[in-house]
Write an enzyme that holds these catalytic residues in place. Structure first.
Site, short mmCIF file in Angstrom:
data_model
loop_
_atom_site.label_atom_id
_atom_site.label_comp_id
_atom_site.label_asym_id
_atom_site.label_seq_id
_atom_site.Cartn_x
_atom_site.Cartn_y
_atom_site.Cartn_z
N ASP A 98 0.88 -1.17 0.00
CA ASP A 98 0.00 0.00 0.00
C ASP A 98 0.92 1.23 0.00
O ASP A 98 1.51 1.57 1.02
CB ASP A 98 -0.88 -0.04 1.25
CG ASP A 98 -1.62 1.28 1.50
OD1 ASP A 98 -1.42 2.25 0.72
OD2 ASP A 98 -2.37 1.34 2.48
N CYS A 102 -8.13 6.59 10.22
CA CYS A 102 -8.48 5.30 9.60
C CYS A 102 -7.46 4.23 9.98
O CYS A 102 -7.11 3.37 9.17
CB CYS A 102 -8.60 5.40 8.09
SG CYS A 102 -9.92 6.48 7.57
#
Lengths: 148, 414
Positions: free
Chosen positions: B208, B372
């Site tokens: 990511d 998050c």
């Protein structure tokens, strides 16, 4: 124009630093949890209701200055009040937090310190969390409360 | 080719800041100090104009039609793909799939790569640092297939425990999916090392890269991962566009993710044959303007130079760490030796949301919340942090403004 001094009034700062009625209630027959996970505001309200009167109320939790002060002020305001009076108060506080031009009712007392919140739309949910949690406790609604 | 940083010309910040129209905005009568680049960066005029020019001069649907505009739109769209291929040093444009963003890229891999092949008992390894976008798609895949999710621990600095990671790689590990840079803490993972260990064991890998690509050069050949994902809007490009890099051999073996137009060669009611890479994974009319805007963003960043960007951002990080660290009662969360240019912190007695409101009143935009990354917040025992995240257009003066404003917050609420 948003003015910070209007949001963080002395009463708010004081109740954030020294929240009243903070901690667990030994004897209670109503309780409810409120949680705004996006903010990280969380509180648990304990109430002792007897013959339609709030005999005692305390809360515990962690949150921002607005949510902590709002909960602290709320416990002071509703203690000893009848459930009908509390419902009326809820409506007045709700209007004060959300309606821009509504005059702040004179009978709100110290709760009027929260009237600056309505100029900060992102913070209304912080101030209203405790009230919705109180409502859920009185309604014996077991679902966790959120204002996000 | 990495240049010697000491020979690089410093950035001309006055000129660079003029490239970003929004940076001259006033917020509540104060000059904007935009320190929320980790959530989304701002766009240079070159990106805004590339999108606008496309709509005003060249728009039509891509990959179909013989008319001039369709050809121009296709050339611009595929030109953007080639820019991104070069930016990532991918072997082929067939390895560059346009998606909505990092989140969609990871979901695509979880569903298209993982769902058909994982079986109960298989394992997916992630780290404790991950953004929810690199947690939830794998949890969903686990529910669908019976695979198990393994989480590599971090230490108090926010560094991922490499030995624990190695110990976690077993005969049933099928996928390693890790952040390149932690969005909540700034930790830079030595992904080459992590990926090499997985590849030696024949494990598929995904990185990511959402928080990495704006700050450092990323090279698919040296990282060696099978998949790499990033979002356009953190790289000064448009929202709603992102990239999944996938090694051609992996992408070829995967079934399409969504069905529709553009991803097919032939369709009859009996049988459909799928288009070649990367179109097999790009069903429907794509975000053409977004891709073109992202291509322009890549050009812009390359024009400044990632090495110069990295050097300026390292200076901002060091300066911010020193100034913030000197504030009494302020605790920096995330102190890894290798960090991207962001500082997450908490201030004793002041909730991050109150900080956010007070700073905003003085024109300073930072992120407050859980970023998050709720498991990271739980690890450090905080409900939220305040995070200042820097871009190459930020200045030391903006960090001074942040520090001054934090002082005001402490006077007001401390």
């Amino acid at each position: 124009m948003m003015d910070l001094a209007d949001l963080y009034r002395d009463v708010i700062v004081d109740h954030n630093k020294k929240p009243r009625n903070f901690g667990r209630l030994e004897q209670f027959n109503r309780d409810s949890e409120g949680n705004n996970p996006l903010c990280g505001d969380r509180l648990h309200i304990f109430i002792d209701v007897e013959s339609d009167l709030i005999r005692d109320i305390r809360f515990e939790g962690k949150g921002c200055a607005i949510s902590t002060a709002s909960a602290s002020l709320m416990t002071e305001a509703v203690k000893g009040k009848s459930l009908a009076e509390v419902r009326h108060l809820f409506g007045e506080v709700h209007d004060m937090l959300t309606r821009h031009d509504a005059p702040v009712p004179a009978d709100l007392g110290k709760l009027a310190a929260l009237s600056g919140v309505r100029e900060f739309p992102a913070r209304v949910k912080c101030a209203s969390l405790c009230w919705h949690t109180l409502n859920a406790a009185l309604a014996r609604d077991a679902a966790p409360v959120t204002t996000e | 080719m990495a240049a010697d940083p000491s020979t690089l010309a410093p950035l001309d910040l006055t000129r660079i800041r003029q490239d970003f129209p929004i940076l001259s905005r006033q917020i509540r009568g104060r000059p904007l100090a935009y320190l929320d680049n980790g959530a989304s960066a701002q766009r240079p005029r070159a990106v805004i104009e590339a999108e606008s020019d496309y709509y005003q001069q060249h728009h039509a649907n891509v990959h179909r039609g013989v008319h001039t505009l369709s050809q121009e739109a296709t050339d611009l769209f595929e030109g953007a793909r080639e820019k991104i291929r070069r930016f990532l040093n991918a072997a082929s444009p067939r390895e560059i799939v346009f998606v909505r963003g990092t989140t969609e890229a990871i979901n695509l891999v979880a569903q298209s790569w993982g769902r058909p092949r994982l079986v109960p008992g298989d394992e997916i390894v992630i780290t404790w640092l991950e953004h929810h976008a690199n947690i939830v798609p794998w949890q969903q895949l686990c529910e669908q297939t019976g695979a198990a999710l393994k989480v590599v621990p971090i230490d108090q600095r926010g560094v991922v425990d490499f030995d624990a990671y190695l110990a976690m790689l077993g005969p049933r590990t099928r996928m390693v999916a890790i952040a390149h840079v932690s969005n909540a803490l700034g930790t830079v993972l030595p992904v080459e090392q992590f990926i090499a260990a997985a590849r030696e064991r024949g494990i598929t890998t995904l990185v990511d890269g959402a928080q990495a690509v704006p700050h450092q050069r990323v090279d698919m050949q040296s990282i060696g991962c099978d998949f790499y994902a990033f979002s356009g809007h953190k790289l000064y490009g448009p929202t709603g566009i992102g990239v999944l890099y996938g090694r051609e051999a992996e992408l070829s073996a995967m079934p399409p993710w969504q069905g529709g137009g553009d991803m097919i060669l032939t369709v009859s009611f009996e049988r459909t044959t799928y288009n070649a890479l990367p179109y097999k994974f790009e069903a429907g009319t794509p975000n053409i303007a977004g891709a073109i805007g992202l291509g322009a963003a890549v050009d812009y960043v390359e024009g400044i130079g990632l090495e110069r960007i990295a050097r300026h951002e390292a200076d901002l990080l060091a300066y911010a760490t020193e100034r913030l660290g000197a504030i009494p009662g302020l605790l920096i969360i995330g102190t890894a030796p290798e960090k991207a240019s962001l500082v997450s912190f908490v201030v004793e007695g002041i909730h991050p949301h109150d900080l956010g409101t007070i700073l905003d009143a003085e024109g300073i935009a930072i992120r407050t919340g859980h970023h998050c990354a709720m498991p990271v917040m739980d690890f450090f025992g905080v409900p939220a942090t305040a995070r200042a995240s820097f871009a190459f257009y930020n200045t030391r003066a903006e960090i001074d403004a942040l520090v001054a404003s934090l002082g005001h917050a402490r006077e007001m609420l401390g």
